[in-house]
Design an enzyme around this catalytic site. Sequence first.
Site, PDB file in Angstrom:
ATOM      1  N   ASP A   6     -39.522   5.937  13.907  1.00  0.00           N
ATOM      2  CA  ASP A   6     -38.926   4.378  14.442  1.00  0.00           C
ATOM      3  C   ASP A   6     -37.413   4.715  14.932  1.00  0.00           C
ATOM      4  O   ASP A   6     -36.624   5.345  14.238  1.00  0.00           O
ATOM      5  CB  ASP A   6     -38.961   3.634  13.220  1.00  0.00           C
ATOM      6  CG  ASP A   6     -38.926   2.205  13.729  1.00  0.00           C
ATOM      7  OD1 ASP A   6     -39.601   1.177  13.129  1.00  0.00           O
ATOM      8  OD2 ASP A   6     -37.901   1.898  14.362  1.00  0.00           O
ATOM      9  N   ASP A 100     -41.598   1.336  19.667  1.00  0.00           N
ATOM     10  CA  ASP A 100     -40.391   2.168  19.576  1.00  0.00           C
ATOM     11  C   ASP A 100     -40.926   2.847  18.179  1.00  0.00           C
ATOM     12  O   ASP A 100     -40.120   3.475  17.331  1.00  0.00           O
ATOM     13  CB  ASP A 100     -38.981   1.793  19.078  1.00  0.00           C
ATOM     14  CG  ASP A 100     -38.908   1.107  17.903  1.00  0.00           C
ATOM     15  OD1 ASP A 100     -39.796   0.173  17.148  1.00  0.00           O
ATOM     16  OD2 ASP A 100     -37.719   0.906  17.344  1.00  0.00           O
ATOM     17  N   GLU A 101     -42.225   2.879  17.513  1.00  0.00           N
ATOM     18  CA  GLU A 101     -42.447   3.428  16.458  1.00  0.00           C
ATOM     19  C   GLU A 101     -44.076   3.890  16.581  1.00  0.00           C
ATOM     20  O   GLU A 101     -44.773   3.663  17.328  1.00  0.00           O
ATOM     21  CB  GLU A 101     -42.399   2.525  15.380  1.00  0.00           C
ATOM     22  CG  GLU A 101     -43.452   1.193  15.214  1.00  0.00           C
ATOM     23  CD  GLU A 101     -43.370   0.563  14.266  1.00  0.00           C
ATOM     24  OE1 GLU A 101     -43.421   0.843  12.977  1.00  0.00           O
ATOM     25  OE2 GLU A 101     -43.109  -0.906  14.499  1.00  0.00           O
TER      26      GLU A 101
HETATM   27  P1  TTP Z   1     -37.629  -2.481  15.443  1.00  0.00           P
HETATM   28  O1  TTP Z   1     -37.975  -1.060  15.474  1.00  0.00           O
HETATM   29  O2  TTP Z   1     -37.824  -3.433  14.575  1.00  0.00           O
HETATM   30  O3  TTP Z   1     -35.862  -2.636  15.298  1.00  0.00           O
HETATM   31  P2  TTP Z   1     -34.773  -1.751  16.193  1.00  0.00           P
HETATM   32  O4  TTP Z   1     -35.349  -0.363  16.779  1.00  0.00           O
HETATM   33  O5  TTP Z   1     -34.036  -2.419  17.105  1.00  0.00           O
HETATM   34  O6  TTP Z   1     -33.780  -1.258  14.928  1.00  0.00           O
HETATM   35  P3  TTP Z   1     -34.177  -0.510  13.832  1.00  0.00           P
HETATM   36  O7  TTP Z   1     -33.254   0.697  13.636  1.00  0.00           O
HETATM   37  O8  TTP Z   1     -34.134  -1.212  12.518  1.00  0.00           O
HETATM   38  O9  TTP Z   1     -35.588  -0.023  13.624  1.00  0.00           O
HETATM   39  O10 TTP Z   1     -37.925  -2.884  17.164  1.00  0.00           O
HETATM   40  C1  TTP Z   1     -37.905  -2.408  17.975  1.00  0.00           C
HETATM   41  C2  TTP Z   1     -37.574  -2.930  19.265  1.00  0.00           C
HETATM   42  O11 TTP Z   1     -38.201  -3.929  19.541  1.00  0.00           O
HETATM   43  C3  TTP Z   1     -36.243  -3.578  19.001  1.00  0.00           C
HETATM   44  O12 TTP Z   1     -35.196  -2.904  19.708  1.00  0.00           O
HETATM   45  C4  TTP Z   1     -36.186  -4.631  19.800  1.00  0.00           C
HETATM   46  C5  TTP Z   1     -37.900  -5.361  19.873  1.00  0.00           C
HETATM   47  N1  TTP Z   1     -37.786  -6.235  18.930  1.00  0.00           N
HETATM   48  C6  TTP Z   1     -38.189  -7.671  19.604  1.00  0.00           C
HETATM   49  O13 TTP Z   1     -38.130  -7.801  20.711  1.00  0.00           O
HETATM   50  N2  TTP Z   1     -38.305  -8.727  18.934  1.00  0.00           N
HETATM   51  C7  TTP Z   1     -38.104  -8.426  17.564  1.00  0.00           C
HETATM   52  O14 TTP Z   1     -38.464  -9.589  16.845  1.00  0.00           O
HETATM   53  C8  TTP Z   1     -38.018  -7.219  17.072  1.00  0.00           C
HETATM   54  C9  TTP Z   1     -37.866  -7.007  15.425  1.00  0.00           C
HETATM   55  C10 TTP Z   1     -38.192  -6.298  17.643  1.00  0.00           C
HETATM   56 MG    MG Z   2     -36.667   0.776  15.410  1.00  0.00          MG
END
Ligand code: TTP
Ligand code: MG
Length: 399
Positions: A6, A100-101
Amino acid sequence: MILHIDMDAFFASVEQLDRPELRGKCILVGGNSNRGVVTTASYEARRYGVRSAMPMFEARRRCPHAIIVPGRMARYKTVSRQIMDLLHDFTPHVEPVSIDEAYLDISDGHRLFGPPELVARRIKEKVLQTTGLTCSIGAAHLRFLAKIASDLEKPDGLTIIRREDMSAFIEQLPVRKIPGVGSVTHEQLTKMGLKNLGDVRRYPPEMLISRLGKFGHRLIALSRGDDPTPVTPHTAAKSVSSENTLAQDTMDRSVLQNLLLHHAEDVGRQLRQLNVKARTISLKIKHADFHQVTRSKTLDRPVQADELIFRQAAHLFEAYPLRQKVRLIGVGAATFIAATAPVQTELFPEKNAAASNWEKVDHTVDAINAKFGRGLISKASLVMPENNANRTPGQLSED
Ligand code: TTP
Ligand code: MG
């Protein structure tokens, strides 16, 4: 062995990567209107209690010096593709689950690359080398544990749950951490006195199932260390879409039609990136009262050209009686076939030629936009009339 990868604060990290002046600063990615929400925040901003999905006004209140950056979805998708591609160098068992995962089953690759810790380190290095970004990885023998593990040492984390530590880990795992436990389920579990999976394992199963139904079964299985969900490799998206919430609700058909064109272009670009054509085009409308409708049409001939996607969406829109103001409008495409697949010979070849000309135009526009940035070149009807000048496509929110 399953890995869950992730990216760290993905959208915000890409912005900090592309704009060095943003590094080390509090960044909120999202629309800055009254109705905007935070899509993500840099780790610097998270210290102020800012979270994804928080209303932008609330985030600004908590972190007044934060820099608000509008999202650039096309750029994030490009980076995402780079990441998914490089993961395939390690194993074909890659299951992307969001932008992103991804999950990786490295049970086979073990012999090639060494123990999980080494594989995970190599992946982290490769991600950093290729994209300039950090990610967090969790490794475990069960899929849900890999996911939980990737979150434990964010950012730039690496957590491995070894077989011998698994049952102790599960025993003390707070139920709130389990994917699928939202605030409602969490409250129910708390009322039942169930704080962690150990409590769940000791609770009478029939009582849990009678309260939580199917999810009760799942929780019981997890509490016993049983998560049979395999990593299912797939790379192809099943559908793509583009939509936006309007700055102001409207019934003005010409404004909405212009937005449809913008979304058709976005959908067309996504189809070309995936190298597919779509047989189903859909129109989505959400009204001011949040009532939502979708209309779709299945086509004889699959489409990829912006113009043809737009025409189908516009037909659906014309046929739709507009009795209430619109809050959100969007276009979707589904039922894909490979763009290179041979198409049936057309009875009317001139129609076919027109379609392929539109496709050539789109590929050229994509190439120009990829080189010089989006927005340099656009369809004439997207240049809005003066009365709508305050609503240019560039101001569309990212949802
Ligand atoms: P996430 O992996 O949930 O969050 P993140 O990568 O920003 O942070 P973390 O380090 O905690 O993993 O989500 C990935 C991307 O998806 C995030 O950068 C933006 C997008 N996203 C949205 O558009 N809406 C949302 O509600 C969430 C949770 C994420
Ligand atoms: Mg993330």
